[in-house]
Scaffold this active site. Structure first.
Site, PDB file in Angstrom:
ATOM      1  CG  HIS A 181      -1.643   1.222   1.505  1.00  0.00           C
ATOM      2  ND1 HIS A 181      -2.724   1.595   0.762  1.00  0.00           N
ATOM      3  CD2 HIS A 181      -1.481   2.188   2.436  1.00  0.00           C
ATOM      4  CE1 HIS A 181      -3.194   2.748   1.227  1.00  0.00           C
ATOM      5  NE2 HIS A 181      -2.461   3.126   2.235  1.00  0.00           N
ATOM      6  CG  ASP A 307      -8.639  -0.743  -3.280  1.00  0.00           C
ATOM      7  OD1 ASP A 307      -8.374  -1.583  -2.411  1.00  0.00           O
ATOM      8  OD2 ASP A 307      -8.237   0.432  -3.235  1.00  0.00           O
TER       9      ASP A 307
END
Lengths: 424, 316
Positions: A181, A307
């Site tokens: 991330h 996502d």
């Protein structure tokens, strides 16, 4: 199992570049053949596709599926239903659950629960670090044996450079990669929106866009010294994409994905304190959105992932900075991607490639293709069917879509998993 | 005074941003008339008779709450103060639960202060009352900007063309944001002065000039508006120490000397003497307008309540 014959389809297979009329025959859950004039073997059930598009089921690299630990937001069963409705047949689940997937038994638990749905292949990531806390490495070997598809701490950046170095290095022993991330945690702490004029006007704590680029730059340097493979999730800024483009040109094992909000929305979607548009990373200015579109078109971005981040009303009906980040994405993954096809930025095959063959290749899976002998994971798509995204009417449990009200063109009308119809 | 248009569209006062100059001008004119009435000792006890005003403060405040309380009472409203303890502030459910409680109480006017930007806007979607933002996070504090503008207008006779320097912790200041929106809308020239660590991103895009040197920022200013520096900003590392801050960004006579000779000094209070402002300046009757700001606060809040009550009657 019955044999199935799809007739009169527009066959789309990005892996081979196929886009043309034809039939497709399934036997025992596998694709037996496709092309024109396949004939009609005895006992086969025929499905007339009437010219609609028949393509591989989608391979989604990234979704939070709520389970274990946040079943009030989503369960594996509800996520699977939403995925099927969205044309997704392979779904990778993030490990930053509660408890985190840092133990082989937990990975097996998620795999079994996925199998029990019968409609998707659910592939859990293993935790990159124990409890996804960014400290000690998790047991990559044992997790991989148990079925972990790769390693990540999910929504948490691996902030410590030494830990990331070890993760990239150690994952090589098992032929695996690490998903980051990409957001420097010390710059992102407490932030609720992209730093800039809009956040200033709204009085929201900002996250500078450079927080993404500097993490990407750091991890590219670590990939260079370790020889490891780093994959950046939901890349959203021009600066980070420029670094990834250069790293690929250098020949480093660097890949990335993005998610539909980052090429369909910009930061103005959070105006009027719309917490359903509060995402992580936060939505960006228009120039970054355009850079993401360009990177999809030039191949810098390897895949589009949903996502999917399920949140319930209590997570979102809060003052903006206190509301949880994340948007539901399974049902809209294809439709929002097709908007870029209708908009002229991507060809249909290139768009589907980003949703099927390319993510499958990244994961080393023999899916995402219309090829003889591979699992008959398919979706039937009506490219011209218009629909409107409405929260409250999405399949699955999570309704926190950042695309509420968005008009889309192109909808899945049927999904098959290993030859069995699971949607439509 | 009567108006042919709704002064506060939507029936709430959530922000200055978005108000048009005629709306702002009308509010200031009405506030001016209340200032005169207040000085004459006259009250308008019947305007809000039978109306309920609730002061809902999720953050501690004495002066703003008292000012709204006085404004409401002078107009005849029933005023109730609700302070929500800090422990429950961070529970968002509390905010919407509070909204349903308030709806059941048939509250007409709701004055809200909250530590989170956008909290009054969220409440306004859920309550039947007219909502007045009394300060939300680092977003806005609209009545403060109105009272500051009225104070300036009374001292200087106008807003247009004045050079107003807003100094200090602009980053965390809702007062600064509301003042920037109001003063630029009224064609004043706004400067922001402070260290870069206390300046919001892209501040220059708000129609202001940004300075990091006090004397450069104060040169030729008509109004010097100081902001409160909160102690926790120092612990957050944004400035190294209060003595360093005072030395370079605190207002003293020496720095004020570069402003216009008739420049006025303002502060939204409460002041940190010796941090952002020197007592010699704060207490100088020639320069300081700080006392008048408090007086104008009551008048401006009366004007806002009056305007919103007109909407209540219109919709009744």
């Amino acid at each position: 199992m019955h044999d199935l014959l799809f007739t009169g389809a527009r066959l789309l297979d990005p892996a081979s570049g196929l886009d043309g009329p034809g039939d497709l025959l399934i036997r025992d859950g596998l694709i037996l053949d496709h092309g024109s004039g396949l004939g009609r073997p005895d006992g086969v059930t025929a499905i007339d596709c009437a010219g609609l598009c028949l393509a591989p089921g989608l391979v989604d690299l990234r979704a939070d599926i709520g389970e274990p630990g946040h079943e009030h937001r989503e369960t594996i069963a509800t996520a699977a239903a939403a995925a099927s409705a969205g044309g997704i047949t392979t779904l990778c689940a993030l490990p930053d659950t509660d408890p985190a997937l840092d133990d082989p038994a937990l990975v097996q638990f998620v795999l079994r629960r996925g199998e029990a749905t019968g409609c998707i292949t659910l592939l859990p990531y293993g935790a990159a670090t124990k409890r996804c806390e960014g400290g000690e490495l998790a047991e990559y070997g044992l997790l991989k044996e148990a079925g972990a598809v790769a390693f990540t701490d999910g929504r948490r950046a691996i902030g410590n450079a030494r830990t990331m170095r070890l993760a990239l290095s150690y994952a090589r022993a098992f032929g695996s990669f690490v998903v980051q991330h990409p957001e420097e945690p010390s710059l992102a702490a407490g932030g609720a929106a992209t730093e800039g004029e809009l956040a200033t006007r709204l009085g929201l704590p900002g996250i500078p866009p450079a927080a993404e680029a500097m993490m990407v730059a750091r991890d590219i340097a670590l990939a260079r010294i370790t020889g490891g493979h780093v994959h950046f999730a939901h890349v959203s800024t021009a600066a980070a994409l420029g670094l990834i483009r250069a790293a690929k040109a250098e020949g480093l094992a660097v890949t990335c994905d993005t998610a539909p909000p980052y090429f369909d929305l910009n930061e103005t979607a959070i105006g009027d304190w719309r917490t359903y548009a509060k995402l992580s990373p936060p939505l960006r200015p228009e120039a970054d959105r355009l850079a993401v579109v360009a990177a999809l078109a030039d191949g810098t971005i390897d895949a589009i992932a949903s996502d999917h981040q399920p949140r319930d009303a209590d997570d979102k009906r809060l003052p903006f900075a206190q509301a949880e980040a994340g948007g539901a994405g399974l049902a809209t993954l294809l439709g929002v991607t097709l908007a870029r096809v209708h908009g002229g930025d991507l060809s249909l095959l290139a768009a589907l490639d980003l949703l099927t063959a390319r993510p499958a290749k990244l994961l080393g899976l023999p899916v995402g293709r219309l090829a003889k002998g591979v699992a008959a994971d398919l979706m039937l798509l009506d490219l011209d069917r218009g629909w409107q995204v409405k929260d409250g009417q999405l399949p699955g449990k999570a309704q926190n879509t950042p695309f509420d009200g968005r008009a889309l063109e192109g909808r899945v009308v049927g999904t098959w998993k290993a030859g069995r119809r699971v949607f439509g | 005074m009567s108006f042919s248009f709704p002064i506060l569209p939507g029936g709430h006062l959530l922000a200055i941003e978005g108000l048009e100059p005629p709306h702002i001008g009308a509010l200031l004119d009405l506030a001016e008339s209340y200032a005169l009435l207040n000085r004459g000792g006259k009250t308008q006890r019947d305007l809000l008779r039978g109306r309920t005003l609730i002061n809902l403060f999720f953050e501690d405040s004495t002066r703003t709450r008292t000012s709204f309380e006085l404004a409401g009472k002078r107009l005849g409203a029933d005023v109730i103060n609700m302070s929500v303890s800090n422990s429950s502030v961070n529970k968002g459910e509390t905010l919407l639960d509070t909204a349903s409680t308030l709806n059941a109480m048939h509250c007409d006017l709701l004055v809200v202060r909250h530590a989170q930007s956008g909290a009054p806007a969220l409440l306004s979607q859920k309550v039947s009352a007219s909502v007045i933002n009394a300060g939300d996070g680092t977003h806005e504090h609209p009545t403060q900007a109105l009272l500051d503008a009225l104070t300036i207008r009374r001292r200087k006779g106008r807003l247009e063309g004045l050079v107003v320097a807003i100094c200090g912790d602009v980053l965390h200041s809702r007062v600064a944001r509301s003042n920037i929106h109001l003063l630029t809308a009224m064609n004043a020239r706004v400067r922001l002065v402070g260290p870069p660590t206390l300046m919001p991103a892209e501040a220059g895009r708000l129609g202001v000039e940004v300075f990091h040197d006090m004397k450069a920022g104060l040169a030729g200013a008509d109004v010097v508006m100081m902001l409160r520096l909160q102690k926790e900003r120092m612990t957050g590392g944004l400035v190294p120490s209060s003595r360093e801050f005072f030395r370079f960004f605190g207002l003293d006579r020496e720095k004020l000397a570069v402003a216009r000779p008739d420049a006025i000094v303002m502060h939204p209070g409460p002041m940190n003497r010796g941090v952002e402002i020197d007592s010699a300046v704060a207490d100088d009757p020639e320069r300081s307008a700080i006392g008048e700001q408090v007086e104008m606060g009551v008048a401006c809040r009366m004007a806002v309540l009056d305007v919103l009550a007109r909407d209540l009657r219109r919709n009744a």
